[in-house]
Design a protein around this motif. Structure first.
Motif: not given
Length: 411
Positions: A323-328
């Motif tokens: 999820e964080a990777r997608e946001a980055v």
């Protein structure tokens, strides 16, 4: 306890307070905040019956303070003014004893045991007892401020008015004074203080009144009053409102106006405090800046939040999840330039560099060889090398120029 209704005050032909109304309950510590000239001192003077308003009323427990005899009003309200200069040369103890004047008969002198106790207690609580026998003209400005506060405490009133009570004090005595005032409110005294420092006001006060242009713009708990929109309207200033990482209180950070000559979006990859200054510099230059992913508690993340920047956060010492990777990836996709800071790279944050491969323009900050900060092995070394080949490598002091050049090359 205190009811202010439709208060109007004109000074020198100009309206200083305009239809001001508020209600303050017993035992509350209320801070008056606002820009210079907003009417904070004037409001205190009107509440304390030092100044008679042109219209409106100030009631203390249902009685108009301006209809009370001077001695009666002085038994209800004590004031610590902003100007603490004294035109007489008495000992400090004598100055503090003047707070007992409202309780003394004009026609006979008598022993006042309660008064003596109040004087000693005031000297002790304000930490002025050590120089009680010194002349008031021989103490410093900060010490004199504490003496005048002690005089107000000796007055033993249910209401205490303070006009910039920490203005002449060093940081140590600022905190001690406000801690004391907080204790007084907790003991039941009603306190109203004009406070210049918004963060001190937010930390110590139960409620705030934000004055602007002679009116109350907002009132209530600090988190409701100290919003970015309210601060912009009242102070015409750019500020970011967050929570102090230690106290949890509302925390205001004033920022310079953005430079008008820089446009575009920049995403910054960092960690461990390596890009805090860079986030500030890019933001002030006018760029729309984002940051992450960064672990909770990281100083770079705290800086991003204080600056009001978009950021991606993950649990401390945890790898960057999907999820964080997608946001980055989304922030990098929206950015015109991605800046990779001189940060340490491990398996937990390697995903930041993997996301950076999709950037249209890269600026790589290298103050230390990558080998000294690589904890993710050969895969990280190869990935970093590929990013360096595509990007511009600069020292930390050259980032702003490198970002501007990258913007020009990739409009």
């Amino acid at each position: 306890m205190i009811d202010v209704r439709d208060l109007d005050v004109e000074l020198g032909g100009m309206a200083v307070l305009d239809a001001v109304s508020t209600h303050i309950d017993e035992g509350r510590f209320v801070g008056l905040v606002g820009p210079n000239g907003a009417g904070k001192s004037t409001m205190l003077r009107a509440i304390g019956a030092v100044l008679k308003p042109d219209a409106g009323t100030v009631s203390l427990d249902g009685e108009s303070v301006h209809d009370l005899p001077s001695r009666a009003a002085s038994r209800r309200v004590a004031t610590v003014p902003q100007d603490t200069s004294l035109s007489f040369d008495f000992d400090v103890r004598d100055v503090v004893a003047m707070g007992r004047t409202p309780y003394r008969s004009r026609f006979r002198s008598s022993v006042d045991p309660a008064g003596e106790e109040a004087i000693e207690r005031a000297l002790d609580r304000t930490e002025t007892e050590e120089f009680a026998d010194r002349s008031i003209s021989a103490v410093s400005g900060g010490e004199r401020q504490r003496v005048v506060l002690a005089r107000a405490l000796a007055q033993d009133t249910p209401i205490l008015l303070l006009d910039e009570p920490t203005a002449s004090l060093d940081i140590n005595h600022q905190i001690r004074t406000l801690e004391l005032v907080r204790e007084l409110a907790d003991e039941g005294k009603t306190v109203i203080a004009a406070i210049h420092d918004l963060n001190l006001a937010a930390h110590y006060c139960d409620e705030l009144l934000l004055l602007s242009g002679g009116r109350i713009l907002e009132s209530g708990p600090p988190e409701r009053v100290l919003t970015e929109a309210n601060l912009a309207e009242a102070f015409d200033a750019r500020a970011v409102v967050s929570r102090h990482p230690v106290t949890g209180a509302v925390y205001v950070t004033a920022l310079p106006e953005r430079g008008g000559d820089r446009e575009g979006r920049v995403h910054v990859i960092g960690g461990g405090g390596t890009v805090s200054r860079l986030l500030y510099v890019l933001s002030v230059a006018g760029y729309e800046v984002s940051a992450g992913a960064l672990g909770e508690g990281d100083s770079d993340l705290e800086t991003a939040r204080l600056l009001g920047l978009d950021s991606v956060a993950v649990e401390p010492f945890s790898p960057i999840g999907s999820e964080a990777r997608e946001a980055v990836a989304e922030l990098i996709g929206a950015a015109d330039v991605t800046v990779i800071g001189d940060c340490e790279v491990g398996t937990g944050n390697l995903a930041n560099l993997e996301c950076a491969r999709a950037s249209d323009a890269l600026v790589v900050v290298e103050d230390r060889p990558f080998a000294e900060r690589n904890y993710a092995g050969e895969a990280a070394r190869e990935l970093y090398g590929a990013l360096v080949e595509r990007g511009t490598v600069v020292g930390s002091g050259e980032v702003l120029g490198a970002v501007a050049s990258a913007m020009e090359r990739n409009p």
